[in-house]
Motif scaffolding. Sequence first.
Motif, PDB file in Angstrom:
ATOM      1  N   PHE B 133       0.825  -1.211   0.000  1.00  0.00           N
ATOM      2  CA  PHE B 133       0.000   0.000   0.000  1.00  0.00           C
ATOM      3  C   PHE B 133       0.858   1.259   0.000  1.00  0.00           C
ATOM      4  O   PHE B 133       0.475   2.271  -0.588  1.00  0.00           O
ATOM      5  N   VAL B 134       2.029   1.168   0.674  1.00  0.00           N
ATOM      6  CA  VAL B 134       2.951   2.312   0.628  1.00  0.00           C
ATOM      7  C   VAL B 134       3.399   2.550  -0.809  1.00  0.00           C
ATOM      8  O   VAL B 134       3.427   3.685  -1.299  1.00  0.00           O
ATOM      9  N   LEU B 135       3.740   1.445  -1.476  1.00  0.00           N
ATOM     10  CA  LEU B 135       4.197   1.526  -2.862  1.00  0.00           C
ATOM     11  C   LEU B 135       3.127   2.166  -3.748  1.00  0.00           C
ATOM     12  O   LEU B 135       3.408   3.058  -4.554  1.00  0.00           O
ATOM     13  N   ARG B 136       1.902   1.737  -3.573  1.00  0.00           N
ATOM     14  CA  ARG B 136       0.802   2.285  -4.379  1.00  0.00           C
ATOM     15  C   ARG B 136       0.643   3.779  -4.144  1.00  0.00           C
ATOM     16  O   ARG B 136       0.414   4.549  -5.079  1.00  0.00           O
ATOM     17  N   GLY B 137       0.779   4.154  -2.863  1.00  0.00           N
ATOM     18  CA  GLY B 137       0.557   5.554  -2.531  1.00  0.00           C
ATOM     19  C   GLY B 137       1.623   6.473  -3.065  1.00  0.00           C
ATOM     20  O   GLY B 137       1.420   7.686  -3.170  1.00  0.00           O
ATOM     21  N   SER B 138       2.794   5.909  -3.430  1.00  0.00           N
ATOM     22  CA  SER B 138       3.899   6.773  -3.836  1.00  0.00           C
ATOM     23  C   SER B 138       3.880   7.099  -5.331  1.00  0.00           C
ATOM     24  O   SER B 138       4.759   7.807  -5.809  1.00  0.00           O
ATOM     25  N   PHE B 139       2.909   6.584  -6.060  1.00  0.00           N
ATOM     26  CA  PHE B 139       2.839   6.896  -7.500  1.00  0.00           C
ATOM     27  C   PHE B 139       1.765   7.933  -7.762  1.00  0.00           C
ATOM     28  O   PHE B 139       0.699   7.903  -7.148  1.00  0.00           O
ATOM     29  N   THR B 140       2.051   8.829  -8.672  1.00  0.00           N
ATOM     30  CA  THR B 140       1.010   9.757  -9.087  1.00  0.00           C
ATOM     31  C   THR B 140       0.393   9.316 -10.407  1.00  0.00           C
ATOM     32  O   THR B 140      -0.763   9.618 -10.692  1.00  0.00           O
ATOM     33  N   ASP B 141       1.162   8.593 -11.184  1.00  0.00           N
ATOM     34  CA  ASP B 141       0.666   8.133 -12.469  1.00  0.00           C
ATOM     35  C   ASP B 141      -0.134   6.839 -12.276  1.00  0.00           C
ATOM     36  O   ASP B 141       0.373   5.858 -11.732  1.00  0.00           O
ATOM     37  N   ALA B 146      -0.593   1.048 -11.123  1.00  0.00           N
ATOM     38  CA  ALA B 146      -1.288  -0.228 -11.273  1.00  0.00           C
ATOM     39  C   ALA B 146      -0.318  -1.317 -11.713  1.00  0.00           C
ATOM     40  O   ALA B 146      -0.345  -2.431 -11.187  1.00  0.00           O
ATOM     41  N   ARG B 147       0.561  -0.971 -12.661  1.00  0.00           N
ATOM     42  CA  ARG B 147       1.442  -1.985 -13.217  1.00  0.00           C
ATOM     43  C   ARG B 147       2.474  -2.461 -12.193  1.00  0.00           C
ATOM     44  O   ARG B 147       2.623  -3.661 -11.964  1.00  0.00           O
ATOM     45  N   ILE B 148       3.144  -1.512 -11.532  1.00  0.00           N
ATOM     46  CA  ILE B 148       4.201  -1.914 -10.598  1.00  0.00           C
ATOM     47  C   ILE B 148       3.601  -2.598  -9.373  1.00  0.00           C
ATOM     48  O   ILE B 148       4.123  -3.598  -8.890  1.00  0.00           O
ATOM     49  N   SER B 149       2.459  -2.080  -8.896  1.00  0.00           N
ATOM     50  CA  SER B 149       1.892  -2.699  -7.699  1.00  0.00           C
ATOM     51  C   SER B 149       1.327  -4.082  -8.018  1.00  0.00           C
ATOM     52  O   SER B 149       1.296  -4.951  -7.147  1.00  0.00           O
ATOM     53  N   ALA B 150       0.910  -4.305  -9.266  1.00  0.00           N
ATOM     54  CA  ALA B 150       0.444  -5.653  -9.631  1.00  0.00           C
ATOM     55  C   ALA B 150       1.605  -6.642  -9.576  1.00  0.00           C
ATOM     56  O   ALA B 150       1.461  -7.757  -9.062  1.00  0.00           O
ATOM     57  N   VAL B 151       2.770  -6.215 -10.081  1.00  0.00           N
ATOM     58  CA  VAL B 151       3.947  -7.093 -10.032  1.00  0.00           C
ATOM     59  C   VAL B 151       4.339  -7.332  -8.574  1.00  0.00           C
ATOM     60  O   VAL B 151       4.625  -8.457  -8.160  1.00  0.00           O
ATOM     61  N   TYR B 152       4.317  -6.241  -7.783  1.00  0.00           N
ATOM     62  CA  TYR B 152       4.693  -6.377  -6.371  1.00  0.00           C
ATOM     63  C   TYR B 152       3.719  -7.300  -5.642  1.00  0.00           C
ATOM     64  O   TYR B 152       4.122  -8.063  -4.766  1.00  0.00           O
ATOM     65  N   ASN B 153       2.450  -7.237  -6.004  1.00  0.00           N
ATOM     66  CA  ASN B 153       1.443  -8.064  -5.339  1.00  0.00           C
ATOM     67  C   ASN B 153       1.742  -9.547  -5.540  1.00  0.00           C
ATOM     68  O   ASN B 153       1.555 -10.359  -4.629  1.00  0.00           O
ATOM     69  N   ILE B 154       2.230  -9.895  -6.733  1.00  0.00           N
ATOM     70  CA  ILE B 154       2.599 -11.298  -6.984  1.00  0.00           C
ATOM     71  C   ILE B 154       3.755 -11.701  -6.070  1.00  0.00           C
ATOM     72  O   ILE B 154       3.743 -12.769  -5.458  1.00  0.00           O
ATOM     73  N   PHE B 155       4.739 -10.804  -5.943  1.00  0.00           N
ATOM     74  CA  PHE B 155       5.857 -11.068  -5.030  1.00  0.00           C
ATOM     75  C   PHE B 155       5.351 -11.234  -3.600  1.00  0.00           C
ATOM     76  O   PHE B 155       5.739 -12.162  -2.883  1.00  0.00           O
ATOM     77  N   ALA B 156       4.450 -10.332  -3.178  1.00  0.00           N
ATOM     78  CA  ALA B 156       3.947 -10.379  -1.805  1.00  0.00           C
ATOM     79  C   ALA B 156       3.229 -11.690  -1.549  1.00  0.00           C
ATOM     80  O   ALA B 156       3.389 -12.310  -0.494  1.00  0.00           O
ATOM     81  N   PHE B 157       2.458 -12.128  -2.525  1.00  0.00           N
ATOM     82  CA  PHE B 157       1.734 -13.381  -2.343  1.00  0.00           C
ATOM     83  C   PHE B 157       2.706 -14.555  -2.277  1.00  0.00           C
ATOM     84  O   PHE B 157       2.532 -15.473  -1.478  1.00  0.00           O
TER      85      PHE B 157
END
Lengths: 71, 233
Positions: B133-141, B146-157
Amino acid sequence: MNKIIVRCSMLIVALLLSIASFAQQQPQMADVMRSNGKIYVVVAVCLTILIGLFIYVFLVDRKISKIEKES
Amino acid sequence: MVKKNWWKIVSLLLLIYTVVGGFLMDVPKLFILNETIRNLYFHVSMWFVMMILFGVSVVYSIKYLRGFNLRNDIYAVNYAAVGSFLGILGYTTGTIWANYTWVTDQSQTLGSILKEPKLIGAAIALLIYGAYFVLRGSFTDMDKRARISAVYNIFAFAMLFPSIWIIPRLVGSLHPGAPGSDSGNPALNFKDIDSRLRMVFYPAIIGWTLLAVWIATLKIRIQLLKDKSLLNE
């Protein structure tokens, strides 16, 4: 006069005793909520919270549905 | 209305059954645990539902990466949010439970509790999702987010597996499922969990899951209303 006071006080003591003994011998009625260490009270409390939460979520759901229809 | 929302009523009924059955039905008599075994229907369910919601979230993240539809990103983040919330609830309830069964009744020291691998693993897993969620909050675009947090979500899982399932079962742990308690998965092992517990435990999981999904869908619908102009549909 003294005799009357003694008799009255004895009557009061007797009455109090009878009340006290009455309190000890409460008739055991079918009191569900006080049985088993009052666990049913806990169940009732938890159910109230659960149903309250569901009502809240349901109301939010309805509100969102309304906004979805409007927009 | 009823046709589409029957599962919400099922959720309510199952959870009423969970509370009533969970408090009143017969449970195995165990040392140390005593009546707290009933926490299985509440504490363990929280973690169970968290895992299910994280699974749903990662599926939507993969779907997003396949088609770059922002709708899938909204689904993924909201399922992850509700899942994390349940994880925090699971952690909190676990501390209360551990306080009475580990600290008081088994006189474990604070040191051994702090070294407890299940607690550390669960904390790592939740913190990894916190970072999501921190990662998501740090993007303005929006697209980049969406793209980076989707990749990160796979890592988190993926990190869930070692941190809460594998490592606590390899090293010694007070938590059920550790070596020495020969139980494997404490919630699913048929030799370990009593059939009386299963009668309430499985309905409880379904009920809690449906409630969590309901709350997640509410959050998703609000987000979709907010971002209506961006979704170009």
